[in-house]
Design an enzyme around this catalytic site. Sequence first.
Site: not given
Ligand code: GLV
Length: 326
Positions: A245, A274, A293
């Site tokens: 994260r 993001e 991401h």
């Molecule tokens: C993606 O970042 C998730 O937590 O699935």
Amino acid sequence: MTDPTSSTKPRVFVTRRIPQRGLDPILAATDCDLWAEPMPPDRQSLLERARGCEGLLTMLSDRVDAEFFDAAGPQLKVVSNFAVGVNNIDLAEAARRGIAVGHTPEVLTDATADIAVALLLAAARHLKSASDEVRQGRWKTWEPTGWLGCDLVGRTVGIIGMGRIGAAVARRLHGGWGMEVLFSSRSEKVVPGVPTARHFPLDEVLRRADFVSVHTDLTDETRGLIGHRALALMKPSAILINTSRGPVVDQDALHQALSTGKLFAAGLDVTDPEPLPGGHPLLALENCIILPHIGSATREARDAMAAISAENLLAGVQGRPLRHAV
Ligand code: GLV
Ligand code: GLV
């Protein structure tokens, strides 16, 4: 024509279009409101559409907190997150209200570990800027001393947070490149597939590692964990990878380290926020590669996440234990 049975089916809100493998069972068993726009619902829409629902299927971009639970109402039974990470959900508040919370562990472990390794290779070998140079027609000739990166073989990797994803990255790097694996985590453990992996305090891992890959949950303890102090402990030749994260890394500190030769390169699949706003200083650095991401973005992983999050949602509204409860 309205479906005459719809009033007897539990009402749910799905906050984004997920793969059909998850949508189909939800559409069959519930009175489903689906947010079908390409952009997520704004806060007001999220709160309004949650009202009166027994179940909610949420994304990591939806903030699920007391205000959200109040807006939904006391009949809410379950929040099924389409992610393994649940830092977007106030878990204490959910527990206090007896609302079950589901997530999608395991099925995205390999996909996310692959992205961490891809970022490491890309950062070690300047893939982003080298490819940009070719695309932009700026590449002139083969260069005996151009684009020099570093070998991965025999190096030492430091894994911060040895959960399933951290272990999958460790197996890839140990098995594929013979890397020595050091890790820091809440507890000592034997890493499946890498019995030689050694647990150390965080500072020791940062000092010794050639590459550091972050795989912790985002919590009060890990927010800003990789900041000025941590980065100063790392080797100037080191590479930092973050696929967990964004807020685990202090981006100002990272920018300073990358732009002053204190850190060789970084590869980020996650940022805070993001996306980063246009003109953010990290976006201008040649030695920082940033992805949108996409850790879990394989067909296989997203289909499985859809199936599990649908299962969790339906179990929750039907009063059964969730397959993957937090
Ligand atoms: C993606 O970042 C998730 O937590 O699935
Ligand atoms: C996530 O699945 C983890 O435990 O690393």
